[in-house]
Write an enzyme that holds these catalytic residues in place. Structure first.
Site, PDB file in Angstrom:
ATOM      1  CB  THR A 133      -0.862   0.005   1.285  1.00  0.00           C
ATOM      2  OG1 THR A 133      -1.642  -1.185   1.320  1.00  0.00           O
ATOM      3  CG2 THR A 133      -1.790   1.204   1.358  1.00  0.00           C
ATOM      4  NE  ARG A 168      -8.574  -7.546   1.163  1.00  0.00           N
ATOM      5  CZ  ARG A 168      -7.546  -6.729   1.415  1.00  0.00           C
ATOM      6  NH1 ARG A 168      -7.079  -5.932   0.488  1.00  0.00           N
ATOM      7  NH2 ARG A 168      -6.994  -6.717   2.603  1.00  0.00           N
ATOM      8  N   GLY A 171     -10.186  -3.739   1.127  1.00  0.00           N
ATOM      9  CA  GLY A 171      -9.353  -3.738   2.328  1.00  0.00           C
ATOM     10  C   GLY A 171      -9.630  -2.553   3.218  1.00  0.00           C
TER      11      GLY A 171
END
Lengths: 322, 322
Positions: free
Chosen positions: A180, A208, A210
């Site tokens: 990230t 998905r 996060g």
């Protein structure tokens, strides 16, 4: 009312994980350090010019998104379907105005997509095609999906899919699994901001989302306390409301930024297997960069001397004049 | 180690807003009260039988999703594209395990989609088509998009789109704009859980994700403090991390549930235009149901007598034996 000039501060990360010394050659480490410094320069130029923390963190994250070494924008990892799904978030500490996108692929700079949600809609979080529509209406620059990919990311996907097919154990380093980028800043007026952007997990299940676009988990900014951008096992940052927990410990528990940020990483996340780290700055300009794994690509710059500080493992800071 | 038996508690809401007395006929009010009681019965049967708080809040929310009066599941509002995009979330106070979905249309009970994410994936939050894939793999019951719609919701969409086209001011009541359902419970072992489900805002921009699936904003549960399910202007619940703020005030500020929940609604959300409310239960079985608008569909049941309590406006509770 005049506000006292305040020394600006900028802190960034390029992802946390157990980055193996063995595979990080000196040349590759140099490339990461150069990428960190370039992003610090991009953001600090805004702050040194009297610009807003919000603009500085956006400029910093754009530089990291442009750099294929980092898992955001160009260089984003692939899903198990060999697509890209990027999340990004932006929060302004002045009034906690915020914008975020989840599961998009198109805008060259996902952090600008988050900014478009913040500035052009009454909403805070938008996903998928609806978010893409906002980006098109905003006139953001779009790139073909292929532009975001790199050979290294595709190789990582193929290796992981082959491993899953074989039933072998997952021996990847954490750095190979996720990543990230993020930045936090305090500007010369004392305002804070946070920005985070990610491609998510290599071979993640499509859909998905996060912790990046979940405000209070991976991204948070409030002038009264701190600005936070996190990296690591997003699910556990969500389940602990990690970023807002730091804010709350400062406001209600009387903890310092350093104390609160370190305890959340070491005592709240680590015991439940939540490896990762975060970067933080408070209203007084203190910084914290805790992580509970072997490394976190990170850097900061502050004050009149504006020395660019960068590090990867637990090691002395590399320093370079701005 | 044996745990002392604890009297179970169940609290629910069916959405907050300025529900006009004028348009809420006695017959319609009766229907809402009956819907609240039916959902309380469904969840309390689980608790009275020694079941888990997690199962009780799921059963409660399923009953509200089945009831077209409430904006979740059947009866979900329409987006501006005349589609449905539903969000749902579930959190277990024992270990803060959690699951949520954003922007789905298909599973008859969106709260079961959230549960599938929690139980069948390593993830916490999933969106759109990827989330739908998890639901199909879980064998959840699917319905055609038309099944979720009602004539009343379609009429509300047409009225709103016509208003926008005409440029007239938005004079809808808050209750016409949004709505959410949710439940929190403490079971006889003292464990807490929270569940929330919503169709979002009438005529919302496709892709908009509200506070429901943002843990710490619209949904939260931790045995150490409280379980929370919120309803109202989701964007502002996200920007204040409303649910986790209540948790933090209890843990770090020593506030009671009632004090923390009321202050977040009255002093944190109301001043920035955040109308809405929430239901909450703490580890001691105290309940709070604050709201800062004219009404919130709500109810609770607890203790051996198990009287079903229901209310809409600021009014005496209607009571009925279970």
């Amino acid at each position: 009312m005049s506000e006292a000039p305040t020394s600006p501060v900028l802190v960034l990360h390029g992802g946390a994980g157990t980055i193996p010394h063995a595979t990080l050659t000196p040349a590759r480490a140099d490339a990461y350090h150069a990428g960190i410094r370039a992003a610090l320069r991009a953001g600090y130029a805004v702050l040194a010019d009297g610009g807003a923390a919000l603009d500085a963190v956006v400029a910093t994250v754009m530089a990291l998104e442009d750099n294929p070494l980092f898992n955001a924008g160009r260089g984003a990892v692939y899903t198990s379907d060999a697509t890209h799904e990027m999340d990004a978030a932006l929060m302004d500490g002045r009034d906690r105005r915020a914008g975020a996108v989840a599961g998009i692929c198109g805008p060259k700079h996902p952090i600008l997509a988050a900014r478009a949600v913040m500035e052009r809609t009454p909403h805070v979080l938008m996903g998928g095609e609806g978010a893409m529509r906002v980006c098109r209406d905003a006139g953001l620059e779009f790139m073909d999906p292929a532009w975001f990919g790199t050979e290294a990311r595709l190789a990582a996907l193929k290796t992981e899919l082959a491993r899953r097919a074989s039933g072998a154990a997952d021996t990847r380093s954490d750095a190979d699994k996720h990543g990230t980028v993020g930045a936090v800043a305090r500007d010369c007026r004392g305002h804070l901001a946070a920005a985070t952007s990610t491609g998510g997990l290599t071979a993640k299940t499509p859909g998905r989302i996060g912790d990046t676009p979940v405000f209070g988990a991976g991204t948070w900014a409030d002038d009264a306390t701190c600005a936070i951008s996190a990296t690591g096992q997003g699910e556990l940052f969500i389940r602990t409301a990690a970023a807002h927990e730091i804010d709350a410990r400062m406001r209600w528990g009387g903890q310092s930024l350093e104390h609160a940020a370190t305890e959340v990483i070491e005592k709240l996340l680590a015991p439940i297997g939540g490896d990762g780290g975060l970067v933080a700055v408070d209203a007084q300009g203190n910084v914290a960069l805790p992580f509970n794994c072997a490394g976190m690509y990170r850097g900061y710059v502050r004050g009149a001397d504006a020395i660019l500080m960068s590090a990867i493992h637990r090691e002395p800071w590399r320093t370079e004049a701005a």
